[in-house]
Design a protein around this motif. Structure first.
Motif, PDB file in Angstrom:
ATOM      1  N   TRP A   8       0.821  -1.219   0.000  1.00 14.48           N
ATOM      2  CA  TRP A   8       0.000   0.000   0.000  1.00 14.48           C
ATOM      3  C   TRP A   8       0.848   1.260   0.000  1.00 14.48           C
ATOM      4  CZ3 TRP A   8      -4.514  -0.840   4.052  1.00 14.48           C
ATOM      5  CH2 TRP A   8      -5.280  -1.963   3.669  1.00 14.48           C
ATOM      6  N   LYS A   9       2.141   1.110   0.260  1.00 15.25           N
ATOM      7  CA  LYS A   9       3.025   2.283   0.369  1.00 15.25           C
ATOM      8  C   LYS A   9       2.451   3.256   1.410  1.00 15.25           C
ATOM      9  CE  LYS A   9       4.562   1.290  -4.249  1.00 15.25           C
ATOM     10  NZ  LYS A   9       5.111   1.757  -5.501  1.00 15.25           N
ATOM     11  N   MET A  10       2.609   4.556   1.207  1.00 15.99           N
ATOM     12  CA  MET A  10       2.136   5.511   2.235  1.00 15.99           C
ATOM     13  C   MET A  10       0.701   5.936   1.904  1.00 15.99           C
ATOM     14  SD  MET A  10       4.087   8.847   3.762  1.00 15.99           S
ATOM     15  CE  MET A  10       3.531   9.996   2.517  1.00 15.99           C
ATOM     16  N   GLY A  94      14.285  -3.367   1.018  1.00 15.29           N
ATOM     17  CA  GLY A  94      15.088  -2.988  -0.147  1.00 15.29           C
ATOM     18  C   GLY A  94      14.270  -2.481  -1.308  1.00 15.29           C
ATOM     19  N   HIS A  95      13.031  -2.024  -1.039  1.00 17.28           N
ATOM     20  CA  HIS A  95      12.218  -1.478  -2.132  1.00 17.28           C
ATOM     21  C   HIS A  95      12.967  -0.306  -2.769  1.00 17.28           C
ATOM     22  CE1 HIS A  95       8.975   0.439  -4.297  1.00 17.28           C
ATOM     23  NE2 HIS A  95       8.311  -0.697  -4.207  1.00 17.28           N
ATOM     24  N   SER A  96      12.797  -0.143  -4.070  1.00 21.21           N
ATOM     25  CA  SER A  96      13.571   0.901  -4.764  1.00 21.21           C
ATOM     26  C   SER A  96      13.216   2.291  -4.256  1.00 21.21           C
ATOM     27  CB  SER A  96      13.353   0.822  -6.273  1.00 21.21           C
ATOM     28  OG  SER A  96      12.013   1.065  -6.579  1.00 21.21           O
ATOM     29  N   TYR A 163      11.528  -8.948  -8.306  1.00 18.98           N
ATOM     30  CA  TYR A 163      12.193  -8.183  -9.359  1.00 18.98           C
ATOM     31  C   TYR A 163      11.262  -7.040  -9.765  1.00 18.98           C
ATOM     32  CZ  TYR A 163      13.645  -6.689 -13.971  1.00 18.98           C
ATOM     33  OH  TYR A 163      14.001  -5.912 -15.043  1.00 18.98           O
ATOM     34  N   GLU A 164      11.707  -5.831  -9.488  1.00 23.55           N
ATOM     35  CA  GLU A 164      10.894  -4.651  -9.811  1.00 23.55           C
ATOM     36  C   GLU A 164      11.751  -3.649 -10.571  1.00 23.55           C
ATOM     37  OE1 GLU A 164       7.414  -4.158  -6.912  1.00 23.55           O
ATOM     38  OE2 GLU A 164       9.143  -3.293  -5.944  1.00 23.55           O
ATOM     39  N   PRO A 165      11.668  -3.668 -11.907  1.00 27.92           N
ATOM     40  CA  PRO A 165      12.415  -2.658 -12.658  1.00 27.92           C
ATOM     41  C   PRO A 165      11.947  -1.267 -12.211  1.00 27.92           C
ATOM     42  CG  PRO A 165      11.059  -4.041 -14.143  1.00 27.92           C
ATOM     43  CD  PRO A 165      10.816  -4.519 -12.751  1.00 27.92           C
ATOM     44  N   ALA A 168       9.472   0.738 -14.139  1.00 29.91           N
ATOM     45  CA  ALA A 168       8.117   0.194 -14.327  1.00 29.91           C
ATOM     46  C   ALA A 168       7.221   0.476 -13.130  1.00 29.91           C
ATOM     47  CB  ALA A 168       8.191  -1.317 -14.558  1.00 29.91           C
ATOM     48  N   ILE A 169       7.811   0.973 -12.032  1.00 26.30           N
ATOM     49  CA  ILE A 169       7.022   1.159 -10.808  1.00 26.30           C
ATOM     50  C   ILE A 169       6.200   2.438 -10.895  1.00 26.30           C
ATOM     51  CG2 ILE A 169       7.158   1.587  -8.323  1.00 26.30           C
ATOM     52  CD1 ILE A 169       9.639  -0.224  -8.284  1.00 26.30           C
ATOM     53  N   GLY A 170       4.897   2.265 -10.823  1.00 25.53           N
ATOM     54  CA  GLY A 170       3.986   3.406 -10.802  1.00 25.53           C
ATOM     55  C   GLY A 170       3.917   4.176 -12.112  1.00 25.53           C
ATOM     56  N   THR A 171       4.458   3.626 -13.183  1.00 24.86           N
ATOM     57  CA  THR A 171       4.528   4.365 -14.447  1.00 24.86           C
ATOM     58  C   THR A 171       3.546   3.845 -15.492  1.00 24.86           C
ATOM     59  OG1 THR A 171       6.196   2.831 -15.256  1.00 24.86           O
ATOM     60  CG2 THR A 171       7.000   4.829 -14.166  1.00 24.86           C
ATOM     61  N   GLY A 207       5.833  -3.913 -10.588  1.00 22.96           N
ATOM     62  CA  GLY A 207       5.977  -2.732 -11.447  1.00 22.96           C
ATOM     63  C   GLY A 207       4.793  -2.647 -12.377  1.00 22.96           C
ATOM     64  N   SER A 208       3.785  -1.830 -11.984  1.00 22.70           N
ATOM     65  CA  SER A 208       2.597  -1.612 -12.818  1.00 22.70           C
ATOM     66  C   SER A 208       1.843  -2.895 -13.162  1.00 22.70           C
ATOM     67  CB  SER A 208       2.967  -0.839 -14.092  1.00 22.70           C
ATOM     68  OG  SER A 208       3.467   0.447 -13.751  1.00 22.70           O
ATOM     69  N   VAL A 209       1.838  -3.850 -12.237  1.00 18.40           N
ATOM     70  CA  VAL A 209       0.967  -5.017 -12.437  1.00 18.40           C
ATOM     71  C   VAL A 209      -0.470  -4.553 -12.170  1.00 18.40           C
ATOM     72  CG1 VAL A 209       0.385  -7.355 -11.676  1.00 18.40           C
ATOM     73  CG2 VAL A 209       2.787  -6.619 -11.710  1.00 18.40           C
ATOM     74  N   VAL A 228       2.394  -5.823  -5.802  1.00 21.78           N
ATOM     75  CA  VAL A 228       1.476  -4.886  -6.447  1.00 21.78           C
ATOM     76  C   VAL A 228       1.325  -3.623  -5.613  1.00 21.78           C
ATOM     77  CG1 VAL A 228      -0.834  -4.633  -7.422  1.00 21.78           C
ATOM     78  CG2 VAL A 228       0.192  -6.922  -7.243  1.00 21.78           C
ATOM     79  N   GLY A 229       1.595  -2.479  -6.228  1.00 22.44           N
ATOM     80  CA  GLY A 229       1.447  -1.209  -5.531  1.00 22.44           C
ATOM     81  C   GLY A 229       0.084  -0.590  -5.812  1.00 22.44           C
ATOM     82  N   GLY A 230       0.037   0.346  -6.768  1.00 20.87           N
ATOM     83  CA  GLY A 230      -1.167   1.132  -7.041  1.00 20.87           C
ATOM     84  C   GLY A 230      -2.432   0.297  -7.192  1.00 20.87           C
ATOM     85  N   ALA A 231      -2.336  -0.799  -7.931  1.00 20.11           N
ATOM     86  CA  ALA A 231      -3.540  -1.597  -8.202  1.00 20.11           C
ATOM     87  C   ALA A 231      -4.004  -2.392  -6.988  1.00 20.11           C
ATOM     88  CB  ALA A 231      -3.287  -2.533  -9.388  1.00 20.11           C
TER      89      ALA A 231
HETATM   90  P1  PGA Z   1       3.176  -0.291  -8.719  1.00 13.71           P
HETATM   91  O1  PGA Z   1       4.211  -0.498  -7.514  1.00 13.71           O
HETATM   92  O2  PGA Z   1       2.366  -1.562  -8.828  1.00 13.71           O
HETATM   93  O3  PGA Z   1       2.337   0.887  -8.301  1.00 13.71           O
HETATM   94  O4  PGA Z   1       3.970  -0.037  -9.939  1.00 13.71           O
HETATM   95  C1  PGA Z   1       4.844  -1.733  -7.324  1.00 13.71           C
HETATM   96  C2  PGA Z   1       5.786  -1.639  -6.159  1.00 13.71           C
HETATM   97  O5  PGA Z   1       6.404  -0.587  -5.987  1.00 13.71           O
HETATM   98  O6  PGA Z   1       5.933  -2.595  -5.379  1.00 13.71           O
END
Ligand code: PGA
Length: 246
Positions: A8-10, A94-96, A163-165, A168-171, A207-209, A228-231
């Motif tokens: 969920w991040k912040m 170790g999240h980016s 593996y999170e390029p 690709a995260i949040g983009t 990354g944007s899954v 999975v972040g945003g979704a």
């Molecule tokens: P995202 O984030 O699904 O919003 O790209 C993934 C993550 O940062 O773990």
């Protein structure tokens, strides 16, 4: 069985966070197939309330970071034994966003992973290259270096690498199926060599899954699940990801 982890991040205040976690828990509980493992990683402030909302559903609880030390004069930090005490099974390390935003080095990530494992938490160690590194043809090398520098020597019983390029995260961008397949095979080969085996390992992609690309991503050979972040902030979409492969 795929492992689908929400980060969920912040994001999340009490009422919405509990409603989201309750909705996910209800779906997992009502699902007769039980052919996936699901975890939610809310902010620290919601751990206890989300833990109560998912109790008995089979959904795992996780933190998004922990300190390298168990206790002491570290204002603002939260330790691995504290996460365990709050009901966590998992912790993301170790999240980016922490490597970039908090200047976490491989050595610090490794110390955190060691602390988490010592506290009995199952760890999700994140690695991934930036766009500049990929474009320079260095993605495999960068990830190999992160694995070497961040992961403790001792192989834990339950072991997850995500593996999170970074690009690709949040983009909304995702790596191609071929690139994901190649990187996941590379990660296994690096880890197998160093750790003398891969028992208990899952390699997730992140990354944007989303609901509409999860089926393809989770179908890539070597992908054992998703981070999975945003979704993951919408119960319906997160559940679509959870059920994409089954
Ligand atoms: P995202 O984030 O699904 O919003 O790209 C993934 C993550 O940062 O773990």
């Amino acid at each position: 069985m795929p492992l689908i982890v929400s980060n969920w991040k912040m994001n999340g205040l009490g009422a919405d966070g509990v409603a989201l976690a309750s909705a996910v828990a209800a779906k997992v509980k009502a699902d007769p197939a039980k052919s996936r493992e699901v975890a939610v990683c809310p902010p620290f402030t919601l751990l206890e309330r989300v833990g109560a909302a998912i109790a008995g559903s089979g959904v795992g609880l996780g933190g998004q970071d922990c300190a390298p030390k168990a206790s002491g004069a570290f204002t603002g930090d939260v330790s691995a034994p504290m996460l365990k005490d709050a009901g966590c099974f998992w912790v993301i390390l170790g999240h980016s966003e922490r490597r970039a935003g908090h200047k976490e080095t491989d050595a610090q990530v490794r110390a955190k992973l060691e602390a988490a494992e010592a506290a009995g938490l199952a760890t999700i160690a994140c690695v991934g290259e930036t766009l500049a590194e990929r474009e320079a043809g260095k993605a495999l090398e960068v990830v190999a270096g992160q694995l070497q520098g961040s992961l403790p020597d001792k192989r834990p019983g339950r072991w997850v690498v995500a593996y999170e390029p970074v690009w690709a995260i949040g983009t909304g961008k995702t790596a191609t199926a071929d690139d994901i397949k190649a990187m996941h095979a590379h990660i296994r080969s690096c880890l197998g060599r160093r750790h003398g085996g891969l028992a208990g390992l899952s390699v997730l992609y992140g990354g944007s899954v989303k609901g509409d690309n999860a089926r393809e991503i989770l179908g890539v050979p070597g992908v054992d699940g998703a981070l999975v972040g945003g979704a993951s902030l919408k119960a319906e979409e997160f559940w679509a990801i959870c059920t994409a492969r089954s």
